[in-house]
Design an enzyme around this catalytic site. Structure first.
Site, PDB file in Angstrom:
ATOM      1  N   GLU A 165      -2.598  10.392   3.623  1.00  0.00           N
ATOM      2  CA  GLU A 165      -4.004  10.519   4.037  1.00  0.00           C
ATOM      3  C   GLU A 165      -4.228  11.674   5.009  1.00  0.00           C
ATOM      4  O   GLU A 165      -4.712  11.492   6.118  1.00  0.00           O
ATOM      5  CB  GLU A 165      -4.511   9.197   4.632  1.00  0.00           C
ATOM      6  CG  GLU A 165      -4.515   8.059   3.626  1.00  0.00           C
ATOM      7  CD  GLU A 165      -5.296   6.828   4.104  1.00  0.00           C
ATOM      8  OE1 GLU A 165      -5.706   6.784   5.275  1.00  0.00           O
ATOM      9  OE2 GLU A 165      -5.498   5.917   3.275  1.00  0.00           O
ATOM     10  N   GLU A 202      -2.002   2.955  -2.257  1.00  0.00           N
ATOM     11  CA  GLU A 202      -2.563   1.895  -1.406  1.00  0.00           C
ATOM     12  C   GLU A 202      -3.845   1.345  -2.012  1.00  0.00           C
ATOM     13  O   GLU A 202      -4.682   2.100  -2.507  1.00  0.00           O
ATOM     14  CB  GLU A 202      -2.935   2.412  -0.001  1.00  0.00           C
ATOM     15  CG  GLU A 202      -1.797   2.517   0.957  1.00  0.00           C
ATOM     16  CD  GLU A 202      -2.226   3.020   2.334  1.00  0.00           C
ATOM     17  OE1 GLU A 202      -3.329   2.667   2.797  1.00  0.00           O
ATOM     18  OE2 GLU A 202      -1.448   3.775   2.937  1.00  0.00           O
TER      19      GLU A 202
HETATM   20  C1  GCO Z   1      -5.894   0.052   9.587  1.00  0.00           C
HETATM   21  C2  GCO Z   1      -5.914   0.858   8.337  1.00  0.00           C
HETATM   22  C3  GCO Z   1      -4.507   1.207   7.891  1.00  0.00           C
HETATM   23  C4  GCO Z   1      -4.507   2.134   6.739  1.00  0.00           C
HETATM   24  C5  GCO Z   1      -3.231   2.844   6.405  1.00  0.00           C
HETATM   25  C6  GCO Z   1      -3.611   4.128   5.735  1.00  0.00           C
HETATM   26  O1  GCO Z   1      -6.580  -0.944   9.639  1.00  0.00           O
HETATM   27  O2  GCO Z   1      -5.199   0.476  10.499  1.00  0.00           O
HETATM   28  O3  GCO Z   1      -6.630   0.225   7.351  1.00  0.00           O
HETATM   29  O4  GCO Z   1      -3.783   0.030   7.690  1.00  0.00           O
HETATM   30  O5  GCO Z   1      -5.031   1.545   5.588  1.00  0.00           O
HETATM   31  O6  GCO Z   1      -2.387   3.107   7.466  1.00  0.00           O
HETATM   32  O7  GCO Z   1      -2.565   4.726   5.101  1.00  0.00           O
END
Ligand code: GCO
Length: 476
Positions: free
Chosen positions: A167, A376
């Site tokens: 990301e 994901e």
């Molecule tokens: C959170 C986020 C993460 C991300 C992930 C992205 O709540 O901290 O949703 O869990 O989805 O790290 O790669």
């Protein structure tokens, strides 16, 4: 119409990230990361939660892999903490760090689980931030490449699937435009420049991968939230197209073709925020074509024309909707993010849009002609442990079921999909939201306050997913 069956060897997976699960933040020679530092600044995270212990995966990885094996998982995506390998970001390798991941990989392979290794999931060595400003310096290209080459050499014979940057759009936006993540900067120009260096580093690592792991596959994981227009008013359609260009093509075009989208470039040039491009950058980017596009999909985004276009800071920023993400400072003055009344929303106010996953997959196929690894997808919710250690997360089952169906539809449409990683395997630390926002198939008794023994409990979704894998998606 009948749906095409999923290919044999489809990677039914689940995912995690080092900082969110490992803990052991200062053990066995690990260096300090930007997150180790950031979470200690008062007010940055929910109740000041840190990843010091997280869900203690560092010490409990054998138990966790055992749970994966029992589930029948085909793939497990995890990330390596750069600071375990090079405590100061570069220099001398820390053998204890190598040892931990080597053991984890062996354990996975023994259980017949394909390891998918993410090189960078946001935890930058703080030493590199202090020394030269991390992603804001071109020095990061060399350091990230050397770190990655070390991992290719150590693990390349045992790990065949690799994710380069996780990301990139989110960590640069939240780090340099919204100041919600480290290094806590809010500056359009710096954001685009740091992001350009990240793109170069990504391409450089993919280039090096070809020599070191010629039989492996590598790609970035992109947080793609496909853009919809609110109405058929051409002004809204244009707004959605601009949003798609600035929020998605700006990254995916560079991954796939080594080129920024021209129309978006012009718009940012007028705002004087385009990055400085040096000689050789174009060639480097072009040589970094990935084997697949990693897709992190959570929701779609809907846009309308911004009536105040040209003004500064009115529009809400589109990230994948991380809570606590922020207001935009100008670029997105060209459009406005709005709610989509056709879609239900989670308790965290993210829309639930399985068709959006199919749309995202179709768009990637049409535009880039690359296979997709869904790296994901999942649902963050408040889960409740009932009497007798039962977690009835039917809402998560519904969410995943509808998204698996969207994958089957996309395969029927002709999209090539390598696998599907549920975010997340166990509950884990949400970067900003502590342990209250849970994603896991496995519950972890970990809380900000009160009693917690870190024990693992299989949720209802765990048992459900087990059967999905067992039937290769025929029973969902
Ligand atoms: C959170 C986020 C993460 C991300 C992930 C992205 O709540 O901290 O949703 O869990 O989805 O790290 O790669």
């Amino acid at each position: 119409p009948t749906l095409a069956p999923l290919p044999k060897g489809f990677l039914w997976g689940a995912a995690s990230a080092a900082y969110q699960v490992e803990g052991a933040w200062n053990e066995d020679g690990k260096g300090v990361s930007n997150w180790d530092k950031f979470v200690r600044i008062p007010g940055k995270t929910f109740k000041g939660t840190t990843g010091d212990i997280a869900v203690d995966h560092y010490h409990r990885y054998r138990e966790d892999v055992q749970l994966m094996a029992e589930l029948g998982l085909k793939a497990y995506r995890f990330s390596v903490a750069w600071t375990r390998i090079f405590p100061d970001g570069r220099g001398k390798v820390n053998p204890k760090g190598i040892e931990f991941y080597s053991n984890l990989i062996d354990e996975l392979r023994k259980a017949g689980i394909e390891p998918i290794l993410t090189l960078y999931h946001w935890d930058l060595p703080q030493a590199l931030q202090d020394e030269y400003g991390g992603w804001e310096s071109r020095q990061i290209i060399e350091d990230f490449t050397n770190y990655s080459i070390e991992l290719f050499k150590q693990f390349g014979s045992r790990v065949k699937y690799w994710v380069s940057l996780n990301e990139q759009n989110i960590f640069t936006m939240l780090g340099y435009r919204a100041a919600a993540h480290p290094p806590g900067v809010k500056d359009e120009k710096r954001f685009y420049q740091a992001n350009h260096h990240a793109s170069l580093a990504n391409a450089s690592v993919i280039g090096a991968f070809r020599t070191h792991v010629p039989d492996g596959k590598i790609g970035p994981s992109f947080a793609y939230s496909p853009a919809y227009p609110l109405t058929a008013n051409p002004e809204d359609i244009l707004a959605a197209e601009i949003a798609e260009e600035l929020n998605s093509h700006w990254w995916m075009d560079v991954y796939a073709w080594g080129k920024y989208p021209k129309v978006a470039w012009k718009a940012l040039e007028r705002k004087r925020v385009v990055p400085i491009i040096e000689e050789g950058d174009a060639q480097l980017l072009e040589a970094g074509r990935p084997d697949f596009m990693g897709l992190n999909y959570y929701q779609s985004s809907t846009y309308e024309k911004n009536p105040l276009e040209g003004g500064v800071g009115q529009a809400e920023m589109n990230t994948t909707g991380k809570k606590g993400s922020s207001k935009d400072a100008g670029i997105q003055g060209m459009f406005k993010t709005v709610a989509n009344s056709y879609l239900e929303r989670t308790n965290w106010d993210w829309n639930i849009d399985p068709d959006g996953l199919r749309i995202a997959l179709r768009r990637i196929e049409s535009r880039y002609k690359l296979p997709v690894l869904i790296s994901e997808n999942g649902l963050g919710e408040f889960d409740e442990e009932k009497e007798g250690g039962i977690i009835e997360d039917d809402y998560r089952i519904d969410y995943i079921r509808s998204h698996v169906k969207a994958i089957q539809e996309a395969v029927t449409d002709g999209v090539k999909i390598l696998g599907y990683c549920i975010w997340s395997f166990t509950d884990l630390l949400s970067w900003l939201n502590g342990f209250q926002k849970r994603y896991g198939l496995v519950y972890v008794n970990q809380h900000e306050e009160g009693e917690h023994d870190l024990s693992r409990i299989k949720k209802k979704s765990y048992y459900w997913y087990k059967n999905v894998i067992h039937t290769n998606g025929e029973e969902i």
